[in-house]
Design a protein around this motif. Structure first.
Motif, PDB file in Angstrom:
ATOM      1  N   LEU A  11       0.849  -1.188   0.000  1.00 37.34           N
ATOM      2  CA  LEU A  11       0.000   0.000   0.000  1.00 37.34           C
ATOM      3  C   LEU A  11       0.889   1.243   0.000  1.00 37.34           C
ATOM      4  O   LEU A  11       1.821   1.351   0.814  1.00 37.34           O
ATOM      5  CB  LEU A  11      -0.899   0.000   1.242  1.00 37.34           C
ATOM      6  CG  LEU A  11      -1.739   1.246   1.488  1.00 37.34           C
ATOM      7  CD1 LEU A  11      -2.768   1.431   0.376  1.00 37.34           C
ATOM      8  CD2 LEU A  11      -2.429   1.151   2.848  1.00 37.34           C
ATOM      9  N   VAL A  12       0.610   2.157  -0.902  1.00 37.83           N
ATOM     10  CA  VAL A  12       1.392   3.384  -1.002  1.00 37.83           C
ATOM     11  C   VAL A  12       0.457   4.543  -1.299  1.00 37.83           C
ATOM     12  O   VAL A  12      -0.584   4.360  -1.952  1.00 37.83           O
ATOM     13  CB  VAL A  12       2.485   3.238  -2.090  1.00 37.83           C
ATOM     14  CG1 VAL A  12       1.875   3.017  -3.460  1.00 37.83           C
ATOM     15  CG2 VAL A  12       3.436   4.417  -2.095  1.00 37.83           C
ATOM     16  N   GLN A  13       0.822   5.721  -0.842  1.00 33.73           N
ATOM     17  CA  GLN A  13       0.014   6.908  -1.103  1.00 33.73           C
ATOM     18  C   GLN A  13       0.248   7.408  -2.521  1.00 33.73           C
ATOM     19  O   GLN A  13       1.316   7.178  -3.106  1.00 33.73           O
ATOM     20  CB  GLN A  13       0.351   7.999  -0.095  1.00 33.73           C
ATOM     21  CG  GLN A  13      -0.056   7.682   1.324  1.00 33.73           C
ATOM     22  CD  GLN A  13       0.156   8.855   2.266  1.00 33.73           C
ATOM     23  OE1 GLN A  13       0.904   9.779   1.960  1.00 33.73           O
ATOM     24  NE2 GLN A  13      -0.502   8.805   3.415  1.00 33.73           N
ATOM     25  N   LEU A  89       3.218   7.243  -8.300  1.00 32.01           N
ATOM     26  CA  LEU A  89       2.092   6.316  -8.418  1.00 32.01           C
ATOM     27  C   LEU A  89       0.758   7.031  -8.304  1.00 32.01           C
ATOM     28  O   LEU A  89       0.620   8.013  -7.551  1.00 32.01           O
ATOM     29  CB  LEU A  89       2.209   5.214  -7.374  1.00 32.01           C
ATOM     30  CG  LEU A  89       3.233   4.126  -7.740  1.00 32.01           C
ATOM     31  CD1 LEU A  89       3.643   3.338  -6.504  1.00 32.01           C
ATOM     32  CD2 LEU A  89       2.676   3.203  -8.803  1.00 32.01           C
ATOM     33  N   LYS A  90      -0.209   6.526  -9.052  1.00 30.90           N
ATOM     34  CA  LYS A  90      -1.550   7.071  -9.093  1.00 30.90           C
ATOM     35  C   LYS A  90      -2.541   6.010  -8.643  1.00 30.90           C
ATOM     36  O   LYS A  90      -2.257   4.806  -8.765  1.00 30.90           O
ATOM     37  CB  LYS A  90      -1.891   7.500 -10.518  1.00 30.90           C
ATOM     38  CG  LYS A  90      -0.913   8.486 -11.134  1.00 30.90           C
ATOM     39  CD  LYS A  90      -1.272   8.756 -12.593  1.00 30.90           C
ATOM     40  CE  LYS A  90      -0.289   9.716 -13.227  1.00 30.90           C
ATOM     41  NZ  LYS A  90      -0.628   9.989 -14.650  1.00 30.90           N
ATOM     42  N   GLN A 126       0.071  -7.684  -5.022  1.00 30.57           N
ATOM     43  CA  GLN A 126      -0.924  -6.603  -4.978  1.00 30.57           C
ATOM     44  C   GLN A 126      -0.236  -5.263  -4.757  1.00 30.57           C
ATOM     45  O   GLN A 126       0.577  -5.112  -3.835  1.00 30.57           O
ATOM     46  CB  GLN A 126      -1.928  -6.855  -3.858  1.00 30.57           C
ATOM     47  CG  GLN A 126      -2.946  -5.744  -3.680  1.00 30.57           C
ATOM     48  CD  GLN A 126      -3.953  -5.685  -4.811  1.00 30.57           C
ATOM     49  OE1 GLN A 126      -4.469  -6.706  -5.265  1.00 30.57           O
ATOM     50  NE2 GLN A 126      -4.243  -4.478  -5.284  1.00 30.57           N
ATOM     51  N   VAL A 127      -0.604  -4.310  -5.590  1.00 23.81           N
ATOM     52  CA  VAL A 127      -0.177  -2.915  -5.420  1.00 23.81           C
ATOM     53  C   VAL A 127      -1.425  -2.075  -5.252  1.00 23.81           C
ATOM     54  O   VAL A 127      -2.318  -2.109  -6.101  1.00 23.81           O
ATOM     55  CB  VAL A 127       0.642  -2.428  -6.639  1.00 23.81           C
ATOM     56  CG1 VAL A 127       0.912  -0.926  -6.531  1.00 23.81           C
ATOM     57  CG2 VAL A 127       1.952  -3.207  -6.752  1.00 23.81           C
ATOM     58  N   THR A 128      -1.491  -1.336  -4.162  1.00 29.71           N
ATOM     59  CA  THR A 128      -2.643  -0.481  -3.885  1.00 29.71           C
ATOM     60  C   THR A 128      -2.147   0.939  -3.661  1.00 29.71           C
ATOM     61  O   THR A 128      -1.293   1.181  -2.802  1.00 29.71           O
ATOM     62  CB  THR A 128      -3.413  -0.966  -2.654  1.00 29.71           C
ATOM     63  OG1 THR A 128      -3.828  -2.321  -2.845  1.00 29.71           O
ATOM     64  CG2 THR A 128      -4.634  -0.093  -2.405  1.00 29.71           C
ATOM     65  N   VAL A 129      -2.680   1.849  -4.461  1.00 25.19           N
ATOM     66  CA  VAL A 129      -2.315   3.261  -4.351  1.00 25.19           C
ATOM     67  C   VAL A 129      -3.538   4.003  -3.838  1.00 25.19           C
ATOM     68  O   VAL A 129      -4.539   4.144  -4.543  1.00 25.19           O
ATOM     69  CB  VAL A 129      -1.856   3.837  -5.696  1.00 25.19           C
ATOM     70  CG1 VAL A 129      -1.374   5.279  -5.513  1.00 25.19           C
ATOM     71  CG2 VAL A 129      -0.759   2.975  -6.311  1.00 25.19           C
ATOM     72  N   SER A 130      -3.444   4.467  -2.616  1.00 28.31           N
ATOM     73  CA  SER A 130      -4.600   5.090  -1.979  1.00 28.31           C
ATOM     74  C   SER A 130      -4.138   5.980  -0.842  1.00 28.31           C
ATOM     75  O   SER A 130      -3.157   5.694  -0.173  1.00 28.31           O
ATOM     76  CB  SER A 130      -5.541   4.010  -1.442  1.00 28.31           C
ATOM     77  OG  SER A 130      -6.610   4.587  -0.730  1.00 28.31           O
TER      78      SER A 130
END
Length: 131
Positions: A11-13, A89-90, A126-130
């Motif tokens: 998880l990344v912003q 990242l978006k 899994q890559v989550t950009v949020s």
């Protein structure tokens, strides 16, 4: 035969960076430099799409338009590993990232984003950009 294992997702912003890795192991005398490697991703509810590719020697590299200028693919054949550095990242980069390998491809520049051309796939990360 080749086994691919992805790692490095998380998880990344928005605006942040991640590096995902694809480690290969062979059950025969094959080595990673026999294979061209690509990264694909699949967002929820969407089809899997090609993100980036790198040829056997690394001399040919390509990216999907949506990630050009933000993602960088590289490979270290001595370590049997391919990397995807993802910057800026978006939220739309969110998805499961898969690496895939194709054995001695022909005209790779023309086929790199076609899933059915690949011989081996990893299980995905899994890559989550949020925010």
């Amino acid at each position: 035969q080749l086994q691919l294992v992805e790692s490095g997702g998380g998880l990344v912003q928005p605006g942040g960076s991640l590096r995902v890795s694809c480690a290969a192991s062979a059950f025969t005398l094959d080595t990673l430099d026999y294979y061209a490697i690509a990264w694909f991703r699949q967002a929820p509810g969407k089809e899997r799409e090609g993100v980036s590719c790198i040829s056997r020697s690394g001399s040919y590299i390509d990216y999907a338009d949506s990630v050009k200028g933000r993602f960088t693919i590289s490979r270290d054949n001595a370590k049997n590993t391919v990397y995807l550095q993802m910057n800026s990242l978006k939220p739309e980069d969110t998805g499961v990232y898969y690496c895939a390998a194709v054995y001695f491809p022909r005209r790779y520049s023309s086929i790199w984003d076609r899933e059915d051309e690949y011989d081996y796939w990893g299980q995905g990360t899994q890559v989550t950009v949020s925010a």
